[in-house]
Design a protein around this motif. Structure first.
Motif, short mmCIF file in Angstrom:
data_model
loop_
_atom_site.label_atom_id
_atom_site.label_comp_id
_atom_site.label_asym_id
_atom_site.label_seq_id
_atom_site.Cartn_x
_atom_site.Cartn_y
_atom_site.Cartn_z
N MET A 1 0.80 -1.19 0.00
CA MET A 1 0.00 0.00 0.00
C MET A 1 0.85 1.27 0.00
O MET A 1 0.48 2.25 -0.61
CB MET A 1 -0.93 0.00 1.22
CG MET A 1 -2.00 -1.07 1.16
SD MET A 1 -2.82 -1.07 -0.42
CE MET A 1 -4.39 -0.44 -0.04
N PHE A 2 1.97 1.22 0.72
CA PHE A 2 2.83 2.41 0.78
C PHE A 2 3.33 2.77 -0.61
O PHE A 2 3.31 3.93 -1.02
CB PHE A 2 4.00 2.18 1.73
CG PHE A 2 4.99 3.32 1.74
CD1 PHE A 2 4.69 4.50 2.40
CD2 PHE A 2 6.18 3.22 1.06
CE1 PHE A 2 5.59 5.56 2.40
CE2 PHE A 2 7.08 4.27 1.05
CZ PHE A 2 6.78 5.44 1.72
N LEU A 3 3.79 1.76 -1.36
CA LEU A 3 4.31 2.04 -2.70
C LEU A 3 3.23 2.58 -3.62
O LEU A 3 3.51 3.42 -4.48
CB LEU A 3 4.95 0.79 -3.29
CG LEU A 3 6.25 0.36 -2.62
CD1 LEU A 3 6.79 -0.92 -3.25
CD2 LEU A 3 7.29 1.45 -2.70
N LYS A 4 2.02 2.11 -3.44
CA LYS A 4 0.91 2.63 -4.24
C LYS A 4 0.70 4.12 -3.96
O LYS A 4 0.51 4.93 -4.87
CB LYS A 4 -0.36 1.85 -3.93
CG LYS A 4 -1.55 2.25 -4.75
CD LYS A 4 -2.76 1.40 -4.39
CE LYS A 4 -3.97 1.85 -5.19
NZ LYS A 4 -5.16 1.10 -4.82
N ASP A 5 0.77 4.49 -2.68
CA ASP A 5 0.62 5.90 -2.32
C ASP A 5 1.83 6.72 -2.75
O ASP A 5 1.69 7.88 -3.14
CB ASP A 5 0.40 6.04 -0.81
CG ASP A 5 -0.96 5.50 -0.37
OD1 ASP A 5 -1.86 5.40 -1.23
OD2 ASP A 5 -1.12 5.18 0.82
N LEU A 6 3.02 6.14 -2.68
CA LEU A 6 4.22 6.83 -3.14
C LEU A 6 4.16 7.08 -4.65
O LEU A 6 4.57 8.13 -5.13
CB LEU A 6 5.47 6.03 -2.79
CG LEU A 6 6.81 6.62 -3.22
CD1 LEU A 6 7.04 7.98 -2.57
CD2 LEU A 6 7.94 5.67 -2.87
N ARG A 7 3.61 6.14 -5.36
CA ARG A 7 3.46 6.28 -6.81
C ARG A 7 2.62 7.52 -7.16
O ARG A 7 2.84 8.17 -8.18
CB ARG A 7 2.82 5.01 -7.37
CG ARG A 7 2.97 4.87 -8.85
CD ARG A 7 2.47 3.52 -9.36
NE ARG A 7 3.22 2.42 -8.77
CZ ARG A 7 2.68 1.36 -8.16
NH1 ARG A 7 1.37 1.25 -8.08
NH2 ARG A 7 3.43 0.42 -7.67
N LEU A 8 1.67 7.84 -6.29
CA LEU A 8 0.85 9.04 -6.53
C LEU A 8 1.69 10.31 -6.52
O LEU A 8 1.31 11.30 -7.14
CB LEU A 8 -0.25 9.14 -5.46
CG LEU A 8 -1.31 8.05 -5.47
CD1 LEU A 8 -2.24 8.21 -4.28
CD2 LEU A 8 -2.08 8.05 -6.78
N VAL A 9 2.81 10.28 -5.83
CA VAL A 9 3.69 11.45 -5.78
C VAL A 9 4.39 11.63 -7.12
O VAL A 9 4.35 12.71 -7.72
CB VAL A 9 4.73 11.33 -4.65
CG1 VAL A 9 5.71 12.49 -4.68
CG2 VAL A 9 4.05 11.23 -3.30
#
Length: 98
Positions: A1-9
């Motif tokens: 989940m963290f990487l998914k949210d980081l991808r939004l950056v």
């Protein structure tokens, strides 16, 4: 989940929205991954230069599949050889693999 949210950056359309997404990332994950967030904050002036490129070029920058595939192919060819007689022998083998 963290990487998914980081991808939004790094997949946003511009630097301003990326900064908002980085703030959201910090709110959501800052307690669990403080070192990662700090690293992004400390290096934001370098990382945000990335937004000066077009979307197509940015996609190439953050997608390393091409590079990884090339390295995998080179390793596949060179792993069977224990020792090369000289640098030229290795260069020739890599050239042929390429």
């Amino acid at each position: 989940m963290f990487l998914k949210d980081l991808r939004l950056v790094y997949q946003t359309i511009n630097k301003e929205i990326a900064e908002i997404e980085l703030d959201n990332l910090e709110l959501k994950w800052g307690n669990k991954y403080p070192i990662v967030i700090k690293s992004w904050r400390d290096n934001w002036h370098k990382l945000s230069n990335y937004f000066q490129f077009t979307d197509a070029i940015r996609r190439i920058i953050y997608t390393t599949n091409t590079v990884e595939g090339y390295h995998r192919q080179i390793r596949k060819v060179t792993k069977n050889k224990g020792v090369f007689t000289n640098d030229t022998a290795l260069e020739k083998l890599v050239y042929l693999a390429y």
